[in-house]
Design a protein around this motif. Structure first.
Motif, PDB file in Angstrom:
ATOM      1  N   HIS A 162     -47.167  47.881  39.276  1.00 45.00           N
ATOM      2  CA  HIS A 162     -47.334  47.381  37.904  1.00 45.00           C
ATOM      3  C   HIS A 162     -46.318  48.031  36.967  1.00 45.00           C
ATOM      4  CE1 HIS A 162     -49.275  45.993  34.219  1.00 45.00           C
ATOM      5  NE2 HIS A 162     -49.147  47.235  33.771  1.00 45.00           N
ATOM      6  N   THR A 163     -46.171  49.358  37.047  1.00 44.40           N
ATOM      7  CA  THR A 163     -45.223  50.066  36.188  1.00 44.40           C
ATOM      8  C   THR A 163     -43.791  49.662  36.511  1.00 44.40           C
ATOM      9  OG1 THR A 163     -46.743  51.939  36.041  1.00 44.40           O
ATOM     10  CG2 THR A 163     -44.452  52.356  35.443  1.00 44.40           C
ATOM     11  N   LYS A 165     -42.759  46.830  37.575  1.00 39.09           N
ATOM     12  CA  LYS A 165     -42.510  45.469  37.090  1.00 39.09           C
ATOM     13  C   LYS A 165     -42.458  45.400  35.564  1.00 39.09           C
ATOM     14  CE  LYS A 165     -44.581  40.844  37.027  1.00 39.09           C
ATOM     15  NZ  LYS A 165     -45.752  40.026  37.441  1.00 39.09           N
ATOM     16  N   GLU A 166     -43.326  46.145  34.895  1.00 37.55           N
ATOM     17  CA  GLU A 166     -43.496  45.998  33.449  1.00 37.55           C
ATOM     18  C   GLU A 166     -42.571  46.885  32.620  1.00 37.55           C
ATOM     19  OE1 GLU A 166     -45.383  43.672  32.073  1.00 37.55           O
ATOM     20  OE2 GLU A 166     -45.895  42.975  34.092  1.00 37.55           O
TER      21      GLU A 166
END
Length: 200
Positions: A162-163, A165-166
């Motif tokens: 998640h980190t 990608k974001e």
């Protein structure tokens, strides 16, 4: 004050020289909701002040002191940047206390793709080693991370999907510089202990 939880990635649209600094025009979406002239915003972890805004962009000024301590001066038109608005008093603190005051820059020495994460190793000036502890907090380009490994002048972090990608971590390459802000609580503890030793 910030938390190190990046809200979105903005895009540097214009980089305009202003004396020894630059004015950056950055396009964004989510952070524009309540952003006004005079608002603070963290750009790659550096706390800056909004001086202009349109429906889809905002502008911030950087001065020579900021450029000397951060990686903002190396940004190019079209580069992505991490953005975070200041912490609200009624919000949950999901990361750690981040002031947006960059201490120094580090250099990415290695990036490894693991089965379900990435492992990033960063070198930093050894004089700051006393501000890092194993499994302690650090902000990297404004992202709250946990030190997973610490050596003489390098540390490593594990980055979840998640980190990755974001944030702009997925755009990073070996040799890139990153902004580092060490845990403010550790700085206060160090100051208190140094004062205590001086008084003894």
């Amino acid at each position: 004050m910030f938390t190190g939880l990046v809200e979105e990635k903005g895009i540097l649209k214009e980089k305009i020289p202003t004396g020894e600094g630059f004015q950056f025009e950055i396009s964004a979406q989510k952070v524009m909701d309540d952003l006004s002239i005079g608002s603070s915003i963290a750009v790659n972890g550096c706390c800056l002040t909004v001086v202009k805004r349109t429906d889809s962009t905002f502008s911030v000024d950087t001065i020579e002191e900021t450029l000397n301590k951060t990686n903002l001066g190396t940004l190019k038109q079209g580069d992505k940047v991490n953005l975070e608005r200041p912490l609200k008093t009624d919000a949950r603190l999901g990361g750690h206390f981040v002031l947006g005051h960059i201490d120094t820059t580090g250099r990415i020495e290695d990036i490894k793709e693991l089965s379900n994460s990435h492992w990033m190793t960063i070198s930093f000036p050894e004089k700051f080693k006393h501000l890092l502890i194993y499994v302690g907090s650090i902000a990297i380009d404004g992202v709250s991370m946990t030190v997973a490994e610490l050596k003489d002048n390098t540390f490593s972090v594990g980055i979840i999907p998640h980190t990755w990608k974001e944030t702009i971590f997925s755009d990073k390459e070996i040799g890139d510089t990153v902004n580092l802000e060490f845990d403010v609580l550790g700085k206060y503890v160090e100051r208190i202990m140094n004062n205590k030793l001086a008084d003894d």
